[in-house]
Design a protein around this motif. Sequence first.
Motif, PDB file in Angstrom:
ATOM      1  N   GLY A 164       0.988  -1.249   0.127  1.00  0.00           N
ATOM      2  CA  GLY A 164       0.015   0.110  -0.200  1.00  0.00           C
ATOM      3  C   GLY A 164       0.849   1.259  -0.195  1.00  0.00           C
ATOM      4  N   SER A 165       0.377   2.661   0.034  1.00  0.00           N
ATOM      5  CA  SER A 165       1.012   3.471  -0.121  1.00  0.00           C
ATOM      6  C   SER A 165       1.862   3.997   0.859  1.00  0.00           C
ATOM      7  N   GLY A 166       1.658   3.268   2.321  1.00  0.00           N
ATOM      8  CA  GLY A 166       2.179   3.515   3.378  1.00  0.00           C
ATOM      9  C   GLY A 166       3.476   3.045   3.509  1.00  0.00           C
ATOM     10  N   GLY A 167       3.402   1.950   2.890  1.00  0.00           N
ATOM     11  CA  GLY A 167       4.903   1.022   3.071  1.00  0.00           C
ATOM     12  C   GLY A 167       4.599  -0.508   2.828  1.00  0.00           C
ATOM     13  N   PRO A 168       5.550  -1.474   2.878  1.00  0.00           N
ATOM     14  CA  PRO A 168       5.451  -2.802   2.779  1.00  0.00           C
ATOM     15  C   PRO A 168       4.562  -3.638   3.875  1.00  0.00           C
ATOM     16  N   THR A 169       4.482  -3.041   5.059  1.00  0.00           N
ATOM     17  CA  THR A 169       3.921  -3.607   6.109  1.00  0.00           C
ATOM     18  C   THR A 169       2.915  -2.988   6.701  1.00  0.00           C
ATOM     19  N   ALA A 170       2.254  -3.635   7.717  1.00  0.00           N
ATOM     20  CA  ALA A 170       0.973  -2.905   8.301  1.00  0.00           C
ATOM     21  C   ALA A 170       1.346  -1.848   9.358  1.00  0.00           C
ATOM     22  N   ALA A 171       2.584  -1.719   9.598  1.00  0.00           N
ATOM     23  CA  ALA A 171       2.977  -0.598  10.534  1.00  0.00           C
ATOM     24  C   ALA A 171       2.813   0.746   9.812  1.00  0.00           C
ATOM     25  N   ASN A 172       2.147   1.717  10.142  1.00  0.00           N
ATOM     26  CA  ASN A 172       2.112   2.949   9.809  1.00  0.00           C
ATOM     27  C   ASN A 172       0.936   2.875   8.456  1.00  0.00           C
ATOM     28  N   ASN A 173       0.186   1.725   8.383  1.00  0.00           N
ATOM     29  CA  ASN A 173      -0.425   1.694   7.274  1.00  0.00           C
ATOM     30  C   ASN A 173      -1.720   1.193   7.361  1.00  0.00           C
ATOM     31  N   VAL A 174      -2.494   1.506   8.795  1.00  0.00           N
ATOM     32  CA  VAL A 174      -3.759   0.907   9.006  1.00  0.00           C
ATOM     33  C   VAL A 174      -4.852   2.194   8.854  1.00  0.00           C
ATOM     34  N   SER A 175      -6.010   1.997   8.503  1.00  0.00           N
ATOM     35  CA  SER A 175      -6.893   3.224   8.769  1.00  0.00           C
ATOM     36  C   SER A 175      -8.159   2.737   9.242  1.00  0.00           C
ATOM     37  N   SER A 176      -8.573   1.355   9.387  1.00  0.00           N
ATOM     38  CA  SER A 176      -9.876   1.017   9.891  1.00  0.00           C
ATOM     39  C   SER A 176      -9.538  -0.237  11.086  1.00  0.00           C
ATOM     40  N   TRP A 177     -10.257  -0.242  12.091  1.00  0.00           N
ATOM     41  CA  TRP A 177     -10.101  -1.317  13.017  1.00  0.00           C
ATOM     42  C   TRP A 177     -11.449  -1.772  13.448  1.00  0.00           C
ATOM     43  N   VAL A 178     -11.618  -2.980  14.086  1.00  0.00           N
ATOM     44  CA  VAL A 178     -12.596  -3.607  14.566  1.00  0.00           C
ATOM     45  C   VAL A 178     -12.198  -4.307  15.778  1.00  0.00           C
ATOM     46  N   ASN A 179     -12.858  -4.091  16.824  1.00  0.00           N
ATOM     47  CA  ASN A 179     -12.263  -4.994  17.979  1.00  0.00           C
ATOM     48  C   ASN A 179     -13.540  -5.763  18.436  1.00  0.00           C
ATOM     49  N   HIS A 180     -13.672  -7.132  17.827  1.00  0.00           N
ATOM     50  CA  HIS A 180     -14.738  -8.039  18.280  1.00  0.00           C
ATOM     51  C   HIS A 180     -14.388  -8.966  19.542  1.00  0.00           C
TER      52      HIS A 180
END
Length: 149
Positions: free
Chosen positions: A93-109
């Motif tokens: 993605g545009s933020g980099g190759p990993t999920a670090a500094n690259n997440v826009s939405s969350w769900v805590n189930h």
Amino acid sequence: MKTTSSRRPSLFTRALAVAAMAGALLPLGLASAQADAPTAVAKRLPPGVIPLGDGEPCPVFTLCLYRDYGFRGPAYGIGAGYDVDLRALPMPGSGGPTAANNVSSWVNHTRSDALLVDRDRDEIRPLFPGQRLEEPPGHNDTVDLVLWP
């Protein structure tokens, strides 16, 4: 006489330890993992983490993170209690190759508070059980670690 302390390390100390440990354990071919089939990527994930499809709903008892707003894009589920350095999760993605500094939405189930850690700002934010979150502009793409109190 030696005494021991039953006091737990601070959350930020735990965050730093998880980050250091994950950095040491990251596979050298992380970029190549992105091109692999989902099952091959799943074999390289930290314990307690599962890959999700684009827009796949968050399973019960799971904390889910999505690259894009609207709970879309590459995604992962994290089981409650598993501290995860997001650098260990491949995410193109545009933020980099990993999920670090690259997440826009969350769900805590899960039934637990999850802690979203931004090491760059020394900031820890809670995500409560049952909460869905689309990151506000000031916090979008800033989380590096997920911890559990």
